[in-house]
Motif scaffolding. Structure first.
Motif, mmCIF file in Angstrom:
data_model
loop_
_atom_site.group_PDB
_atom_site.id
_atom_site.type_symbol
_atom_site.label_atom_id
_atom_site.label_comp_id
_atom_site.label_asym_id
_atom_site.label_seq_id
_atom_site.Cartn_x
_atom_site.Cartn_y
_atom_site.Cartn_z
ATOM 1 N N ASP A 125 17.923 -5.676 -15.664
ATOM 2 C CA ASP A 125 18.278 -4.257 -15.244
ATOM 3 C C ASP A 125 18.108 -3.991 -13.644
ATOM 4 O O ASP A 125 18.366 -2.897 -13.342
ATOM 5 N N GLY A 126 18.076 -5.128 -13.016
ATOM 6 C CA GLY A 126 17.887 -5.028 -11.486
ATOM 7 C C GLY A 126 16.588 -4.832 -11.039
ATOM 8 O O GLY A 126 16.496 -4.902 -9.479
ATOM 9 N N HIS A 127 15.628 -4.454 -11.714
ATOM 10 C CA HIS A 127 14.288 -4.360 -10.963
ATOM 11 C C HIS A 127 13.581 -5.687 -10.582
ATOM 12 O O HIS A 127 13.842 -6.683 -11.225
ATOM 13 N N MET A 128 12.660 -5.772 -9.706
ATOM 14 C CA MET A 128 12.370 -6.887 -9.083
ATOM 15 C C MET A 128 10.885 -6.797 -9.026
ATOM 16 O O MET A 128 10.343 -5.761 -8.858
ATOM 17 N N GLU A 129 10.264 -7.990 -9.030
ATOM 18 C CA GLU A 129 8.648 -8.120 -8.758
ATOM 19 C C GLU A 129 8.322 -9.153 -7.994
ATOM 20 O O GLU A 129 8.617 -10.546 -8.409
ATOM 21 N N ASP A 130 7.522 -8.813 -6.948
ATOM 22 C CA ASP A 130 7.022 -9.987 -6.149
ATOM 23 C C ASP A 130 5.848 -10.572 -6.592
ATOM 24 O O ASP A 130 4.774 -9.652 -6.815
ATOM 25 N N LEU A 131 5.437 -11.650 -7.042
ATOM 26 C CA LEU A 131 4.256 -12.165 -7.327
ATOM 27 C C LEU A 131 3.495 -12.861 -6.183
ATOM 28 O O LEU A 131 4.372 -13.323 -5.384
ATOM 29 N N PRO A 132 2.119 -12.784 -6.210
ATOM 30 C CA PRO A 132 1.407 -13.305 -5.216
ATOM 31 C C PRO A 132 1.333 -14.978 -5.236
ATOM 32 O O PRO A 132 1.949 -15.470 -6.254
ATOM 33 N N LEU A 133 1.210 -15.506 -4.251
ATOM 34 C CA LEU A 133 0.881 -16.966 -4.262
ATOM 35 C C LEU A 133 -0.183 -17.544 -5.456
ATOM 36 O O LEU A 133 -1.343 -16.913 -5.304
ATOM 37 N N MET A 134 0.314 -18.146 -6.331
ATOM 38 C CA MET A 134 -0.598 -18.501 -7.772
ATOM 39 C C MET A 134 -0.395 -19.929 -8.001
ATOM 40 O O MET A 134 0.287 -20.446 -7.559
ATOM 41 N N SER A 135 -1.472 -20.278 -8.819
ATOM 42 C CA SER A 135 -1.082 -21.684 -9.464
ATOM 43 C C SER A 135 0.062 -21.762 -10.311
ATOM 44 O O SER A 135 0.434 -20.487 -10.699
#
Ligand code: CTP
Ligand code: CA
Length: 222
Positions: A191-201
């Protein structure tokens, strides 16, 4: 946490996951390959298994975390395509974490190529795009490893490959290199939405991706 505490929100689901870099042979001793370690796809597979899914892992590499999965070893893009076609029958999701070669040598020498000549021209031809070729009514997740224009490139692939989620990965960012145990990704949804995840394992990234995939499974009656 202990295995007993883990949520089994993928119980009853069959998930096909590809991982590793394909190897395209040039002659009996050489291949064209890439720097993919396979760790991200193995982390996806382990996370899906621990959440109760039946995991069919199609991999170019052997890594330790493979108990309780059906592992099919492949080398080339063509072998991976064949294995994916077989495995998606009855599956609920296809997660393409593999780094699939875009080109392969047009012919494979039957004997070891000798160094006698002054130069060597390699002729390459395109491989088949697995996500482009394999259709079906299952959740589709792709990865885009980019070195520039991360979001634009990833969005184009999301559309072109008809994906539910694309995991956009800037391979030049700190902590995200090939072989790393960590990753920092941006998820882009249909649907076009985005999510930035932090640096993780990579395991945490895998669980975060599966958290977002579960609601996509839910409305489909199977
Ligand atoms: N992929 C695939 N079959 C291929 C090549 C790629 O299914 N022959 C999948 C990858 O596993 C990944 C997604 O497509 O999930 C994006 O791969 P990527 O290499 O980033 O995109 P390409 O479409 O190959 O474009 P390019 O390499 O030119 O950026
Ligand atoms: Ca590619």
């Amino acid at each position: 946490g202990s295995v007993l505490n883990k949520k089994k929100d993928l119980a009853g689901k069959t998930i096909v996951i590809t991982t590793g870099g394909t190897r395209e042979p040039l002659d009996p001793v050489r291949f064209i390959g890439n720097r993919s370690s396979g760790k991200m796809g193995y982390a996806m597979a382990a996370a899906a298994r621990d959440r109760g899914a039946m995991v069919r892992l199609i991999s170019t590499v052997d890594l330790p975390e493979s108990a309780g999965m059906e592992v099919t070893r492949v080398q080339t893009a063509a072998e991976m395509l064949g294995a994916v076609k077989n495995s998606v029958k009855g599956a609920d999701a296809l997660i393409m974490a593999a780094a699939v070669a875009d080109f392969k040598p047009s012919k494979v020498a039957s004997e070891k190529i000798k160094k006698a000549s002054a130069s060597l021209d390699l002729k390459l031809e395109p491989t088949t795009d697995i996500l482009g070729e394999v259709k079906g009514k299952f959740v589709r997740i792709g990865f885009a490893a980019e070195t520039s224009e991360l979001i634009d490139n990833a969005e184009r692939k999301l559309d072109a490959k008809n994906l539910d989620i694309i995991v956009a990965n800037d391979v030049t960012a700190p902590g995200c290199g090939f072989g790393s145990d960590t990753n920092k990704v941006t998820l882009i949804f249909r649907d076009g939405h985005m999510e930035d995840l932090p640096l993780m394992s990579k395991r945490e990234v895998a669980d975060a991706i599966l958290d977002r995939a579960v609601p996509i499974f839910a409305p489909m009656a199977r």
